[in-house]
Design a protein around this motif. Structure first.
Motif, PDB file in Angstrom:
ATOM      1  N   SER A 122      17.841 -25.895  14.986  1.00 56.70           N
ATOM      2  CA  SER A 122      17.132 -24.818  15.661  1.00 56.70           C
ATOM      3  C   SER A 122      17.708 -23.475  15.235  1.00 56.70           C
ATOM      4  O   SER A 122      18.881 -23.356  14.901  1.00 56.70           O
ATOM      5  N   LYS A 126      12.198 -24.778  15.015  1.00 55.80           N
ATOM      6  CA  LYS A 126      12.616 -26.080  14.489  1.00 55.80           C
ATOM      7  C   LYS A 126      12.271 -26.065  13.015  1.00 55.80           C
ATOM      8  O   LYS A 126      11.118 -25.946  12.641  1.00 55.80           O
ATOM      9  N   LYS A 134      13.156 -20.458  19.802  1.00 54.19           N
ATOM     10  CA  LYS A 134      13.835 -21.523  19.067  1.00 54.19           C
ATOM     11  C   LYS A 134      12.883 -22.083  18.028  1.00 54.19           C
ATOM     12  O   LYS A 134      11.837 -22.615  18.359  1.00 54.19           O
ATOM     13  N   LYS A 164      21.774 -18.069  13.471  1.00 57.41           N
ATOM     14  CA  LYS A 164      21.719 -17.465  14.811  1.00 57.41           C
ATOM     15  C   LYS A 164      21.428 -15.988  14.604  1.00 57.41           C
ATOM     16  O   LYS A 164      22.131 -15.301  13.882  1.00 57.41           O
ATOM     17  N   GLU A 171      17.781 -19.562  16.684  1.00 52.59           N
ATOM     18  CA  GLU A 171      17.520 -18.794  17.893  1.00 52.59           C
ATOM     19  C   GLU A 171      17.416 -17.319  17.574  1.00 52.59           C
ATOM     20  O   GLU A 171      18.203 -16.796  16.807  1.00 52.59           O
TER      21      GLU A 171
END
Length: 140
Positions: free
Chosen positions: A124, A118, A116, A74, A126
């Protein structure tokens, strides 16, 4: 006359993207900062350089590179306002991603201002803004 990449340059760029490397897009001063961050073991890293030196571009590229190399991470950009993120960071990210292979491109959620990625086993990553609450908001 526009400088278009040759076939060899385009192939090299694609290979670097697939390796999760973005730092090849940085100029020398940005590379110095990038390398210093990567060598540092500190939990906080302060960048004290002049305005217009490419900090936002380099940090946006660093975030993209980190996202590609670390499934499940994140990543947040801090700014006084979401408007600052929209004006400064998001255009840099868009510019950096301009030659990213389509299958590696992150999706962009306009309402949340979130990219996002992949990668790995559909995890994911972010990249999104974080705006700390103002004093008025934190008193609730």
């Amino acid at each position: 006359m526009e400088n278009k990449p040759t076939v060899d340059q385009a192939a090299a760029a694609e290979k670097l993207w697939r390796l999760g490397l973005v730092s090849w897009k940085f100029h020398n001063a940005q590379l110095d900062i990038y390398q210093a961050i990567n060598k540092s073991t500190a939990s906080t890293f302060v960048i004290n350089v002049a305005r217009q030196s490419g900090k936002s571009y380099m940090l946006s590229g660093y975030a993209i590179e980190f996202a590609l190399q670390h499934p499940g991470a994140k990543i947040c950009f801090l700014a006084p306002t979401a408007k600052a993120i929209k004006k400064i960071v998001l255009p840099r990210i868009k510019e950096i991603l301009s030659d990213c292979p389509r299958d590696l491109l992150p999706s962009y959620k306009v309402n949340d201002q979130v990219y996002k990625f992949k990668n790995g086993n559909l995890e994911s990553v972010e990249i999104k803004p974080y705006v700390p609450p103002t004093d008025d908001e934190s008193e609730d």
